[in-house]
Motif scaffolding. Sequence first.
Motif, short mmCIF file in Angstrom:
data_model
loop_
_atom_site.label_atom_id
_atom_site.label_comp_id
_atom_site.label_asym_id
_atom_site.label_seq_id
_atom_site.Cartn_x
_atom_site.Cartn_y
_atom_site.Cartn_z
N LEU A 1 23.62 -24.61 19.76
CA LEU A 1 25.07 -24.74 19.83
C LEU A 1 25.48 -25.90 18.94
O LEU A 1 25.07 -27.04 19.17
CB LEU A 1 25.51 -24.97 21.28
CG LEU A 1 27.01 -24.98 21.53
CD1 LEU A 1 27.63 -23.63 21.19
CD2 LEU A 1 27.31 -25.35 22.98
N THR B 1 31.86 -26.73 19.93
CA THR B 1 32.65 -25.96 20.89
C THR B 1 34.02 -26.60 21.06
O THR B 1 34.17 -27.81 20.88
CB THR B 1 31.94 -25.86 22.26
OG1 THR B 1 32.71 -25.02 23.12
CG2 THR B 1 31.76 -27.22 22.91
N ARG C 1 31.56 -27.27 27.87
CA ARG C 1 30.27 -27.04 27.19
C ARG C 1 29.91 -28.16 26.22
O ARG C 1 28.92 -28.05 25.50
CB ARG C 1 30.33 -25.69 26.47
CG ARG C 1 30.34 -24.53 27.42
CD ARG C 1 30.00 -23.24 26.71
NE ARG C 1 31.09 -22.67 25.96
CZ ARG C 1 32.05 -21.90 26.47
NH1 ARG C 1 32.09 -21.66 27.75
NH2 ARG C 1 33.00 -21.41 25.71
N THR D 1 25.01 -19.31 29.82
CA THR D 1 26.32 -19.65 29.29
C THR D 1 26.81 -18.55 28.38
O THR D 1 26.05 -18.04 27.56
CB THR D 1 26.23 -20.97 28.49
OG1 THR D 1 25.71 -21.98 29.35
CG2 THR D 1 27.56 -21.40 27.96
N LEU E 1 28.87 -17.59 25.26
CA LEU E 1 29.49 -18.16 24.06
C LEU E 1 30.58 -17.22 23.59
O LEU E 1 30.41 -15.99 23.61
CB LEU E 1 28.44 -18.37 22.97
CG LEU E 1 27.27 -19.28 23.33
CD1 LEU E 1 26.38 -19.47 22.10
CD2 LEU E 1 27.73 -20.61 23.87
N ASP F 1 33.22 -21.25 20.32
CA ASP F 1 31.89 -21.84 20.13
C ASP F 1 31.35 -21.54 18.75
O ASP F 1 31.65 -20.50 18.16
CB ASP F 1 30.93 -21.28 21.18
CG ASP F 1 31.39 -21.57 22.59
OD1 ASP F 1 31.59 -22.75 22.91
OD2 ASP F 1 31.56 -20.61 23.36
N GLU F 2 30.53 -22.47 18.25
CA GLU F 2 29.84 -22.28 16.98
C GLU F 2 28.36 -22.48 17.25
O GLU F 2 27.97 -23.42 17.94
CB GLU F 2 30.31 -23.30 15.95
CG GLU F 2 31.77 -23.18 15.59
CD GLU F 2 32.22 -24.29 14.66
OE1 GLU F 2 31.36 -24.96 14.06
OE2 GLU F 2 33.43 -24.49 14.55
N ALA F 3 27.54 -21.58 16.68
CA ALA F 3 26.10 -21.67 16.90
C ALA F 3 25.37 -21.25 15.64
O ALA F 3 25.93 -20.55 14.79
CB ALA F 3 25.69 -20.78 18.07
#
Length: 78
Positions: free
Chosen positions: A17, A20, A25, A58, A60, A65-67
Amino acid sequence: MVVGLSLPFGVGDIIRLTGTNDERRDSLVGMTGTVVGVRPGDRRVMAIVSFDQAPVSTVLVYGVDEAEVVERYRHGVS
């Protein structure tokens, strides 16, 4: 499946992650986790992830969110 929407992760991929907009989070930013579920066709859910440091999985969300993928199919990603 929504036309033109591709899933960024698959079940079993290891992701990190990276950011966010959800303060709940914030503590997970920078941590890695395993993708345990995806919902093809859902325009909001990016992936369901089990983080080692979190007691529950969790969800996303796109736009929140960015992952990034760390391992795909047990191979490092560069």
